[in-house]
Enzyme design. Structure first.
Site, PDB file in Angstrom:
ATOM      1  N   CYS A  74      -0.229 -23.894  -4.348  1.00 36.62           N
ATOM      2  CA  CYS A  74       0.016 -23.985  -5.770  1.00 36.62           C
ATOM      3  C   CYS A  74       1.531 -23.543  -6.053  1.00 36.62           C
ATOM      4  O   CYS A  74       1.707 -22.493  -5.867  1.00 36.62           O
ATOM      5  CB  CYS A  74      -0.850 -23.165  -6.501  1.00 36.62           C
ATOM      6  SG  CYS A  74      -0.615 -22.755  -8.302  1.00 36.62           S
ATOM      7  N   CYS A  77       1.798 -20.808  -8.617  1.00 36.67           N
ATOM      8  CA  CYS A  77       1.520 -19.487  -8.259  1.00 36.67           C
ATOM      9  C   CYS A  77       2.381 -19.038  -7.473  1.00 36.67           C
ATOM     10  O   CYS A  77       2.795 -17.768  -7.297  1.00 36.67           O
ATOM     11  CB  CYS A  77       0.283 -19.907  -7.437  1.00 36.67           C
ATOM     12  SG  CYS A  77      -1.162 -20.536  -8.169  1.00 36.67           S
TER      13      CYS A  77
END
Length: 155
Positions: A74, A77
């Site tokens: 991600c 993230c």
């Protein structure tokens, strides 16, 4: 030939007995002030919430916490991870920051209905946890930490 088989069997028995007398090492990441701590299911139950034995939320920690639900693939993230490390260092004695890899800990991800990531769970000491979806800048997280987790008045 019988002596060789007997010797191997005796050696294996000896190793088994030695292993049986040595207590297994419990692999638990120590809670170090100023570091982001990786949570697995067992550590979550021990440090955050025992959802196996309790239906109602009961935080087990001794200071407010943030749980960062993330995945290695991600992009947002990965962008937020260094911010969480900085915040863990800055607020080390006041809060705990945990992270949960949703790909490895699907059960924990399901508890918070993590259908999109990053997802942050802000856990105050005496209130219900609040979810924060998506990535933000450091100042946004600091504001939530100061006001919601630590109860400081806005300046």
């Amino acid at each position: 030939m019988k002596k060789i088989i007997f010797s191997i069997a005796f050696l294996l028995m000896g190793l088994t007995l030695v292993n049986a007398t040595v207590p297994p090492k419990k692999v638990v990441e120590q809670e170090k002030s100023g570091e982001v701590i990786t949570l697995n299911r067992d550590l979550f139950i021990e440090k955050v919430f025992d959802y196996v034995n309790n239906e109602n939320w009961e935080y087990r920690g001794n200071k407010p916490a943030i749980i960062d639900l993330y995945a290695d693939w991600c992009g947002p993230c990965r962008k937020v991870a260094p911010i969480m490390k900085e915040l863990a260092s800055e607020y080390g004695d006041e809060i705990v920051i945990y992270k949960v890899d949703v790909d490895k800990e699907r059960e924990l991800a399901a508890i918070f209905n993590a259908t999109s990531i990053p997802l942050f769970v802000f856990i105050p000491m005496n209130d219900e946890p609040q979810l924060f979806k998506g990535a933000a800048d450091k100042e946004t997280y600091k504001k939530v930490i100061d006001q919601f987790l630590l109860g400081k008045k806005a300046e």
